[in-house]
Design an enzyme around this catalytic site. Sequence first.
Site, PDB file in Angstrom:
ATOM      1  N   ASP A   1       8.002   2.870  -3.798  1.00  0.00           N
ATOM      2  CA  ASP A   1       6.715   3.004  -3.102  1.00  0.00           C
ATOM      3  C   ASP A   1       6.745   4.154  -2.086  1.00  0.00           C
ATOM      4  O   ASP A   1       7.649   4.233  -1.244  1.00  0.00           O
ATOM      5  CB  ASP A   1       6.419   1.671  -2.389  1.00  0.00           C
ATOM      6  CG  ASP A   1       4.987   1.593  -1.889  1.00  0.00           C
ATOM      7  OD1 ASP A   1       4.559   2.517  -1.165  1.00  0.00           O
ATOM      8  OD2 ASP A   1       4.301   0.615  -2.224  1.00  0.00           O
TER       9      ASP A   1
ATOM     10  N   CYS B   1       3.947  -4.957  -1.875  1.00  0.00           N
ATOM     11  CA  CYS B   1       4.631  -4.266  -2.980  1.00  0.00           C
ATOM     12  C   CYS B   1       3.814  -4.405  -4.272  1.00  0.00           C
ATOM     13  O   CYS B   1       3.549  -5.525  -4.731  1.00  0.00           O
ATOM     14  CB  CYS B   1       6.034  -4.844  -3.170  1.00  0.00           C
ATOM     15  SG  CYS B   1       6.961  -4.032  -4.488  1.00  0.00           S
TER      16      CYS B   1
ATOM     17  N   ARG C   1       5.189   4.684   0.481  1.00  0.00           N
ATOM     18  CA  ARG C   1       5.024   4.321   1.896  1.00  0.00           C
ATOM     19  C   ARG C   1       6.315   3.804   2.518  1.00  0.00           C
ATOM     20  O   ARG C   1       6.410   3.627   3.725  1.00  0.00           O
ATOM     21  CB  ARG C   1       3.943   3.238   2.030  1.00  0.00           C
ATOM     22  CG  ARG C   1       2.587   3.659   1.505  1.00  0.00           C
ATOM     23  CD  ARG C   1       1.692   2.454   1.317  1.00  0.00           C
ATOM     24  NE  ARG C   1       2.209   1.533   0.303  1.00  0.00           N
ATOM     25  CZ  ARG C   1       1.653   0.369  -0.012  1.00  0.00           C
ATOM     26  NH1 ARG C   1       0.557  -0.020   0.598  1.00  0.00           N
ATOM     27  NH2 ARG C   1       2.189  -0.406  -0.946  1.00  0.00           N
TER      28      ARG C   1
ATOM     29  N   HIS D   1       9.526  -4.905   0.404  1.00  0.00           N
ATOM     30  CA  HIS D   1       8.453  -4.621   1.370  1.00  0.00           C
ATOM     31  C   HIS D   1       7.194  -5.400   1.038  1.00  0.00           C
ATOM     32  O   HIS D   1       6.880  -5.618  -0.143  1.00  0.00           O
ATOM     33  CB  HIS D   1       8.156  -3.118   1.420  1.00  0.00           C
ATOM     34  CG  HIS D   1       7.492  -2.592   0.185  1.00  0.00           C
ATOM     35  ND1 HIS D   1       6.144  -2.348   0.107  1.00  0.00           N
ATOM     36  CD2 HIS D   1       7.993  -2.281  -1.035  1.00  0.00           C
ATOM     37  CE1 HIS D   1       5.848  -1.899  -1.097  1.00  0.00           C
ATOM     38  NE2 HIS D   1       6.940  -1.851  -1.823  1.00  0.00           N
TER      39      HIS D   1
ATOM     40  N   CYS E   1      12.359   0.029  -2.757  1.00  0.00           N
ATOM     41  CA  CYS E   1      11.261   0.272  -3.703  1.00  0.00           C
ATOM     42  C   CYS E   1      10.903   1.757  -3.729  1.00  0.00           C
ATOM     43  O   CYS E   1      11.050   2.469  -2.738  1.00  0.00           O
ATOM     44  CB  CYS E   1      10.039  -0.551  -3.304  1.00  0.00           C
ATOM     45  SG  CYS E   1       8.680  -0.434  -4.500  1.00  0.00           S
TER      46      CYS E   1
END
Length: 214
Positions: free
Chosen positions: A43, A100, A45, A97, A41
């Site tokens: 993302d 998400c 993080r 994750h 992803c």
Amino acid sequence: MKFETIFKNNEKWVQDKLKVNPHYFENLSKGQHPEFLYIGCSDSRVTAEDLMGVNPGEVFIHRNIANQVIPTDNNINAVIQYAVEHLKVKHIIICGHYECGGVKAALHPSDMGQLNSWLQTLRDVRRLHKAELDSIKDEHELFDRMVELNVKEQCMNVIKIDHVQRSWYKTGYPQIHGWIFDVRTGKLKDSGLDLEKEFMEIREIYDLKPLEGK
Ligand code: CO
């Protein structure tokens, strides 16, 4: 963090690398031979190299919202084809994750403009597994399960791709793995999916080998 800090960080990173090995970047420039393709992803993080503890040159990486493998996405098709045919990666990893945002958006339908078409395959995952997902009453549990099922379906989407199947039948590689990263603990876990078994169950629909042999 200030914008300029990034360039200062980069300078320090270069110096740190050269302190350990003065030929570090010279060696890197000679080429790449990664054994892994990681699809995760976007993302912020979920930092692929960091969470795996790998160095530059070790993993070929593709990231998009909610780690989707969409057959009409020219970008991911090119990445996978290059990784399989040229880099000859041994492993393709789909890493989802928990927490998400993309998966969360798919669970709560609303008009999101350009994102609507991107999230459509995620909504399809929900439809495919509606019976199981509808039986989960706890919202957090439902969210986590949807993340896991999305990983499974995106792994299946990798297996459906022609150049993946071609290489798989010829060499036994790439092996496909589904991983989940837990942003709440920092831990990475293998979903334990037996993808070969899963594929055998739907082989009559997606197997491209008979077409090749003819
Ligand atoms: Co995400």
